[in-house]
Structure formats: C-alpha cells, structure tokens
Scaffold this active site. Structure first.
Site, PDB file in Angstrom:
ATOM      1  N   TYR A 243     -13.041  15.477 -18.393  1.00  0.00           N
ATOM      2  CA  TYR A 243     -13.718  14.215 -18.104  1.00  0.00           C
ATOM      3  C   TYR A 243     -14.832  14.439 -17.069  1.00  0.00           C
ATOM      4  O   TYR A 243     -14.655  15.220 -16.124  1.00  0.00           O
ATOM      5  CB  TYR A 243     -12.661  13.243 -17.576  1.00  0.00           C
ATOM      6  CG  TYR A 243     -13.200  11.886 -17.243  1.00  0.00           C
ATOM      7  CD1 TYR A 243     -13.598  11.010 -18.249  1.00  0.00           C
ATOM      8  CD2 TYR A 243     -13.310  11.463 -15.922  1.00  0.00           C
ATOM      9  CE1 TYR A 243     -14.091   9.770 -17.937  1.00  0.00           C
ATOM     10  CE2 TYR A 243     -13.803  10.212 -15.613  1.00  0.00           C
ATOM     11  CZ  TYR A 243     -14.194   9.365 -16.624  1.00  0.00           C
ATOM     12  OH  TYR A 243     -14.688   8.134 -16.311  1.00  0.00           O
TER      13      TYR A 243
ATOM     14  N   LYS B 253      -7.004   3.803 -20.248  1.00  0.00           N
ATOM     15  CA  LYS B 253      -7.276   4.078 -21.659  1.00  0.00           C
ATOM     16  C   LYS B 253      -6.107   3.591 -22.526  1.00  0.00           C
ATOM     17  O   LYS B 253      -5.913   2.399 -22.630  1.00  0.00           O
ATOM     18  CB  LYS B 253      -7.572   5.566 -21.836  1.00  0.00           C
ATOM     19  CG  LYS B 253      -8.571   6.128 -20.794  1.00  0.00           C
ATOM     20  CD  LYS B 253      -9.945   5.518 -20.874  1.00  0.00           C
ATOM     21  CE  LYS B 253     -10.834   5.824 -19.669  1.00  0.00           C
ATOM     22  NZ  LYS B 253     -10.916   7.218 -19.274  1.00  0.00           N
TER      23      LYS B 253
ATOM     24  N   ASP C 141      -3.976  16.634 -17.912  1.00  0.00           N
ATOM     25  CA  ASP C 141      -4.452  15.254 -18.083  1.00  0.00           C
ATOM     26  C   ASP C 141      -4.109  14.850 -19.514  1.00  0.00           C
ATOM     27  O   ASP C 141      -4.711  15.343 -20.469  1.00  0.00           O
ATOM     28  CB  ASP C 141      -5.967  15.218 -17.829  1.00  0.00           C
ATOM     29  CG  ASP C 141      -6.563  13.825 -17.984  1.00  0.00           C
ATOM     30  OD1 ASP C 141      -5.972  12.993 -18.701  1.00  0.00           O
ATOM     31  OD2 ASP C 141      -7.636  13.578 -17.397  1.00  0.00           O
TER      32      ASP C 141
ATOM     33  N   ARG D 172       0.826  -1.221   0.000  1.00  0.00           N
ATOM     34  CA  ARG D 172       0.000   0.000   0.000  1.00  0.00           C
ATOM     35  C   ARG D 172       0.856   1.266   0.000  1.00  0.00           C
ATOM     36  O   ARG D 172       0.456   2.301  -0.503  1.00  0.00           O
ATOM     37  CB  ARG D 172      -0.971   0.016   1.192  1.00  0.00           C
ATOM     38  CG  ARG D 172      -1.818   1.302   1.242  1.00  0.00           C
ATOM     39  CD  ARG D 172      -2.941   1.261   2.257  1.00  0.00           C
ATOM     40  NE  ARG D 172      -2.498   0.877   3.571  1.00  0.00           N
ATOM     41  CZ  ARG D 172      -1.870   1.679   4.436  1.00  0.00           C
ATOM     42  NH1 ARG D 172      -1.601   2.932   4.122  1.00  0.00           N
ATOM     43  NH2 ARG D 172      -1.493   1.226   5.618  1.00  0.00           N
TER      44      ARG D 172
HETATM   45  C1  PLP Z   1     -11.268   7.956 -18.131  1.00  0.00           C
HETATM   46  C2  PLP Z   1     -10.673   9.269 -17.887  1.00  0.00           C
HETATM   47  C3  PLP Z   1     -10.373   9.706 -16.590  1.00  0.00           C
HETATM   48  C4  PLP Z   1     -10.721   8.891 -15.362  1.00  0.00           C
HETATM   49  O1  PLP Z   1      -9.981   7.709 -15.332  1.00  0.00           O
HETATM   50  P1  PLP Z   1     -10.446   6.365 -14.565  1.00  0.00           P
HETATM   51  O2  PLP Z   1      -9.302   5.462 -14.788  1.00  0.00           O
HETATM   52  O3  PLP Z   1     -11.743   5.920 -15.156  1.00  0.00           O
HETATM   53  O4  PLP Z   1     -10.622   6.757 -13.130  1.00  0.00           O
HETATM   54  C5  PLP Z   1      -9.773  10.933 -16.443  1.00  0.00           C
HETATM   55  N1  PLP Z   1      -9.477  11.709 -17.515  1.00  0.00           N
HETATM   56  C6  PLP Z   1      -9.752  11.326 -18.765  1.00  0.00           C
HETATM   57  C7  PLP Z   1      -9.400  12.214 -19.906  1.00  0.00           C
HETATM   58  C8  PLP Z   1     -10.364  10.097 -19.004  1.00  0.00           C
HETATM   59  O5  PLP Z   1     -10.643   9.725 -20.259  1.00  0.00           O
END
Ligand code: PLP
Length: 395
Positions: free
Chosen positions: A116, A213, A188, A62
């Site tokens: 998002y 993703k 992001d 952890r």
């Molecule tokens: C999917 C996504 C997130 C969130 O990610 P998770 O792994 O589902 O928590 C954040 N930013 C973008 C651009 C995303 O496509």
C-alpha cells in the site's frame, strides 16, 4: 455467547457471534458505550482495574478499556485465529504502531513486493528519520530474502495478494525463513480478508488489517487492527495508548455490525470476481488479467494452498495507452472511479492515476504497472450487470 469454543464453529457463525457476550440489559448485540471514561463505586474497585485484578475492567477509552471496543477486538481476534487484537483509528495507525513497537533505532525491516502507498511512504520516508531502515525486495527477487535478512532485521513485512498485480506469496515459506533468522513475519491481510486467508495459521506472527476495506465493507468507516499473541501485542498497545491511536467506540460498534455479514459479502464478491476475471480473460482488447482464481495465473497454485477463496480484487491490462484506458474507465457506469476497495459498491481505478501516481515511470515499469492497467474492486451488484458494464465500456 461465549467466545471460548469458537474454533469448533463455522466461520459465518463466528462472524455473527464471536466476542459478543450477552449485554446485561438483554441487548442482542454488544451495545455502543460511547463514553470516554467509566465510573467506580469505590477506590478499591478503581484500583482493581488499574492494577489489573478485574479482567475486562473498563476505565478510559483511549486506553482501549471500553466494552464496545473490546467486544470488536475479541471478534476480530477470533476470526484471524489469534489470541488478541488491538483496534486502531486506521490501518496506517495499526502499521505505524507495529513498526514502532518492534523496531528501535538501528533496526531493520524487509518489505517484500508491492505494498500500500501509505505503507511504502512510512517505511521509505518516516521510519528512516528514527534510524529504522527498510530493504525493499520485489516478488521476483524472493530468492534474495535470506541474504536480505540481517542481524538487526526485526520484521519481514508483506501483503498477499498484492496491489495492483495480485501477486501471491508463499506465507509459510517466508515465515519459516524469517523465524530461522530471528525476524517476525507481519502480513497485511486487508486484500484477502479473514474469510479467504488466515496468515497466523500459515506461520505469520502478526496480522494487520485496514478495517476500512472488507471488514467495514460499506465505505463508511476508517479503522485498523493488529492481531497476534499478547507478548507481541503488549508493546504495540503502549504505542497505541500514548500516540492516542484508539478506534472510536462508534466505529467499533459499526465495524462489529459490518463483520456480522462479512462471510456472506466476501463469498459473493469472490464468486463475482471469478466471473468478471473469466469474462475479461476472453475479451480481445484485454492483454492480461491478474486474478489468483484463474488457473493460468502464476500465483494460482500457492493461492490454492493457502487461501479458501480468491478475493474480490483483480486487475487487467487494456490494449491501449493511458488516455485510451482512462476513456474505458470513464465509460463505466456501475463502477465508481475511486481509490479504495472492499465495499458493497464496485470501484475502478487506473493505478497510474491514484495508488501509483507518485511513482516514476521507470519504477512502475520495474514493478510491472503499465499505463493500461485497471484495478477493480468487485462489489455486491449482480455479476451480469458488472460484466455488461465492462463489455460496453471496452467496446
Ligand atoms: C487501505 C490500506 C491500508 C491503509 O489503511 P487505512 O485504513 O486507509 O489507514 C493498508 N494496507 C492496505 C493493503 C490497504 O488497502
């Protein structure tokens, strides 16, 4: 394989080798250490890890002190050109820890453009309960950025390209404005992936990924990353530890496996997305195509200046109402109807039914998300098959 001189190597080589020392047993990749805890030959050896004298010591999963997780983190730090990476159980966990670590009650965040849905909810609904407020600026309101950054603004946050309009923001320019006013720039980079863009090179302070993703790439894992300097990551690591947000070792192992093929996958997706975008642009029933790789697209010039490839995501506006557009989506056979992105299989979604379902029609209008909008995540199928599927569904 030492990760030291990684900068001199090509991106594909680094996808395969970065961060992976040779396993003591001779395993060709970093092995899966699924253990929650690690044993010591003596109290002294344990204290050497607890007190930080043993670099890369293992202790408790952890805490992130696990060799499989750390190998994955070294690989991802290398690919984004950052000094350090922390892995999380999801992209949202990574974002939440970043905001909590760098904002206290009374502090302020500026969020630019479409983000998002989960990020929007976190900023809009969760963080205000802790006294952390966010100002949301549309991409078209970028000239208001300097005045939106207040004395207590800690973070300027954005995605580029954005979802679902694929808006491209000038990362260098935003980071310069934020730095002058004492705020961190947090990007992001999920949509572009490190294959196409490295925000740290463009002046960002921290990069966040939903590894769920493109990095995972096969729609079979959930994970998140934050990459940046040790100074900025230290408080984020403390929140990760005590909120218990660590990535599971199995996920780190699977993610490292996926990343070894990242550049091959994303470069193929870039090429196919370009072909699909060009096909859609010529189609009489398509009113508009949003793809940074199209020369006529408003973000094309900035994209060229900061991206190495234009990505596998695109959206288009069908000449029809919500129902007629849903019928087009339903006629697709190769594309699956799903809200995620970045996998080997092509996905389709009508933003008003998924990612922007909860948004009022007025807000959607303000943000330029019409009922006829369709978002595509281009996978690794033959582009001719994807174009054939779209041609048939569009009629
Ligand atoms: C999917 C996504 C997130 C969130 O990610 P998770 O792994 O589902 O928590 C954040 N930013 C973008 C651009 C995303 O496509």
């Amino acid at each position: 394989m030492s990760e030291g001189s990684a900068k001199a190597r090509g991106f594909s080589t680094r996808c395969v080798h970065a961060g992976e020392p040779l396993d003591p047993q001779g395993g060709i990749h970093i092995p899966l250490y699924n253990h929650s805890t690690f044993g010591f030959p003596s109290t002294r050896a344990l204290l050497d890890v607890v007190e930080g004298r043993t670099p890369h010591g293992n202790l408790y999963t952890r805490y992130g002190l696990n060799p499989t997780i750390r190998a994955l983190e070294r690989k991802c730090a290398d690919l984004e050109g950052g000094a350090l990476c922390y892995a999380f159980a999801s992209g949202m966990a990574a974002e939440a820890a970043t905001f909590l670590a760098h904002c206290n009650a009374g502090d302020h965040i500026v969020c630019i453009g479409d983000v998002y849905g989960g990020t929007f909810e976190l900023l809009q609904d969760n963080l205000p309960t802790l006294g952390i407020e966010t100002t949301f600026l549309l991409g078209s309101e970028m000239d208001r950025l300097p005045e939106a950054i207040r004395e207590r603004t800690r973070i300027v946050f954005f995605e580029t390209p954005t979802n679902p309009n694929l808006e491209v923001f000038d990362t260098r320019g935003i980071a310069e404005t934020a730095r002058k006013r004492g705020a961190l720039t947090v990007v992001d980079n999920t949509f572009a992936s490190p294959v196409n863009q490295n925000p740290l090179e463009l002046g960002a302070d921290l990069v966040i990924h939903s590894a769920t993703k493109y990095l995972g790439g096969h729609s079979d894992l959930t994970g998140g990353l934050v990459i940046g300097s040790p100074e900025l990551l230290a408080p984020i690591g403390l929140w990760r530890k005590n909120l218990g947000q660590i990535m599971a070792p199995e996920v780190a192992f699977l993610l490292a496996r996926s990343i070894r093929t990242l550049s091959v996958r994303v470069r193929a997706q870039n090429r196919s997305a370009q072909q699909v975008a060009e096909f859609l642009e010529r189609h009489p029933r398509v009113l508009k195509v949003n793809y940074p790789g199209l020369p006529g697209f408003p973000g094309h010039a900035i994209a060229r200046s900061q991206m190495r490839g234009f990505g596998g995501m695109l959206s288009f506006v069908y000449d029809g109402d919500a129902e007629a557009t849903a019928a087009v989506v339903d006629r697709l056979r190769i594309f699956s109807i799903a809200a995620s992105l970045g996998g080997v299989e092509s996905l389709v979604t009508q933003p008003i039914t998924t990612t922007h379902h909860g948004m009022s029609p007025e807000e959607r209008r303000r943000r330029g998300i019409p009922d006829g909008m369709v978002r595509l995540s281009i996978g690794l199928e033959d582009p001719e098959d994807l174009i054939g599927d779209l041609a048939r569904a569009l009629g």
